[in-house]
Design a protein around this motif. Structure first.
Motif, PDB file in Angstrom:
ATOM      1  N   ILE A 133       0.837  -1.204   0.000  1.00 56.32           N
ATOM      2  CA  ILE A 133       0.000   0.000   0.000  1.00 56.32           C
ATOM      3  C   ILE A 133       0.869   1.250   0.000  1.00 56.32           C
ATOM      4  CG2 ILE A 133      -1.673   1.319   1.355  1.00 56.32           C
ATOM      5  CD1 ILE A 133      -2.851  -1.400   2.233  1.00 56.32           C
ATOM      6  N   ALA A 134       1.913   1.277   0.823  1.00 54.70           N
ATOM      7  CA  ALA A 134       2.781   2.452   0.900  1.00 54.70           C
ATOM      8  C   ALA A 134       3.453   2.719  -0.444  1.00 54.70           C
ATOM      9  CB  ALA A 134       3.830   2.273   1.994  1.00 54.70           C
ATOM     10  N   PHE A 135       4.021   1.689  -1.060  1.00 55.44           N
ATOM     11  CA  PHE A 135       4.677   1.900  -2.355  1.00 55.44           C
ATOM     12  C   PHE A 135       3.673   2.213  -3.452  1.00 55.44           C
ATOM     13  CE2 PHE A 135       8.450   0.230  -0.335  1.00 55.44           C
ATOM     14  CZ  PHE A 135       9.438   0.991  -0.932  1.00 55.44           C
ATOM     15  N   ILE A 188       1.358   8.950  -6.291  1.00 56.88           N
ATOM     16  CA  ILE A 188       1.623  10.367  -6.021  1.00 56.88           C
ATOM     17  C   ILE A 188       2.616  10.910  -7.046  1.00 56.88           C
ATOM     18  CG2 ILE A 188       2.680  11.972  -4.383  1.00 56.88           C
ATOM     19  CD1 ILE A 188       1.451  10.199  -2.144  1.00 56.88           C
ATOM     20  N   GLU A 189       3.640  10.142  -7.346  1.00 57.24           N
ATOM     21  CA  GLU A 189       4.633  10.583  -8.343  1.00 57.24           C
ATOM     22  C   GLU A 189       3.998  10.739  -9.722  1.00 57.24           C
ATOM     23  OE1 GLU A 189       8.036  11.811 -10.170  1.00 57.24           O
ATOM     24  OE2 GLU A 189       7.675  11.639  -8.019  1.00 57.24           O
ATOM     25  N   LYS A 190       3.092   9.837 -10.081  1.00 58.87           N
ATOM     26  CA  LYS A 190       2.461   9.903 -11.394  1.00 58.87           C
ATOM     27  C   LYS A 190       1.557  11.125 -11.525  1.00 58.87           C
ATOM     28  CE  LYS A 190      -0.280   7.421 -14.706  1.00 58.87           C
ATOM     29  NZ  LYS A 190      -0.911   6.208 -15.117  1.00 58.87           N
ATOM     30  N   PHE A 191       0.844  11.473 -10.454  1.00 59.86           N
ATOM     31  CA  PHE A 191      -0.118  12.574 -10.502  1.00 59.86           C
ATOM     32  C   PHE A 191       0.361  13.808  -9.744  1.00 59.86           C
ATOM     33  CE2 PHE A 191      -2.753   8.754 -11.037  1.00 59.86           C
ATOM     34  CZ  PHE A 191      -3.374   9.070 -12.228  1.00 59.86           C
ATOM     35  N   ILE A 202      -5.290  15.459  -8.223  1.00 59.47           N
ATOM     36  CA  ILE A 202      -5.351  14.058  -7.798  1.00 59.47           C
ATOM     37  C   ILE A 202      -4.132  13.721  -6.942  1.00 59.47           C
ATOM     38  CG2 ILE A 202      -5.331  11.663  -8.615  1.00 59.47           C
ATOM     39  CD1 ILE A 202      -6.867  12.656 -11.081  1.00 59.47           C
ATOM     40  N   GLY A 203      -2.985  14.293  -7.293  1.00 58.97           N
ATOM     41  CA  GLY A 203      -1.769  14.073  -6.513  1.00 58.97           C
ATOM     42  C   GLY A 203      -1.912  14.577  -5.085  1.00 58.97           C
ATOM     43  N   VAL A 204      -2.560  15.722  -4.927  1.00 59.37           N
ATOM     44  CA  VAL A 204      -2.787  16.259  -3.577  1.00 59.37           C
ATOM     45  C   VAL A 204      -3.723  15.344  -2.804  1.00 59.37           C
ATOM     46  CG1 VAL A 204      -3.734  18.193  -2.271  1.00 59.37           C
ATOM     47  CG2 VAL A 204      -2.330  18.631  -4.284  1.00 59.37           C
TER      48      VAL A 204
END
Length: 103
Positions: free
Chosen positions: A66-68, A74-77, A82-84
């Motif tokens: 889940i963490a990875f 997060i890196e992708k968006f 969506i990243g936020v």
């Protein structure tokens, strides 16, 4: 001309304003991310949540997955809203994991 004398080159005021805006937004996001962390810790303590109750190895693998997954999403968006939202979800998850230490 006055700006050139104070800073040494033209346009330094704009660069300084941009830097201050980025820093201010970073601190706001940091402060905002504490809210779901505290909420996740509260939910975890209230419910007695634990991934590691049954099998510690399976719980560890689930936690890491889940963490990875959050890291990659997060890196992708990272340049969108969506990243936020994913970052806030990640901080909730980390608060949930922190609840075992708090409890």
């Amino acid at each position: 001309m006055n700006e050139t004398l104070q800073t040494g080159y033209l346009g330094a005021g704009a660069v300084s304003e941009q830097r201050n805006r980025v820093l201010r937004n970073t601190y706001w996001l940091l402060a905002l991310s504490l809210v779901p962390t505290v909420f996740g810790a509260w939910v975890g303590v209230s419910t007695g949540f634990s991934f590691f109750a049954g099998s510690p190895f399976i719980g560890f693998l689930l936690f890491m997955g889940i963490a990875f997954g959050f890291f990659f999403a997060i890196e992708k968006f990272k340049n969108s809203g969506i990243g936020v939202a994913l970052l806030l979800g990640f901080t909730f998850f980390m608060g949930l994991m922190l609840s075992r230490l708090i409890g």
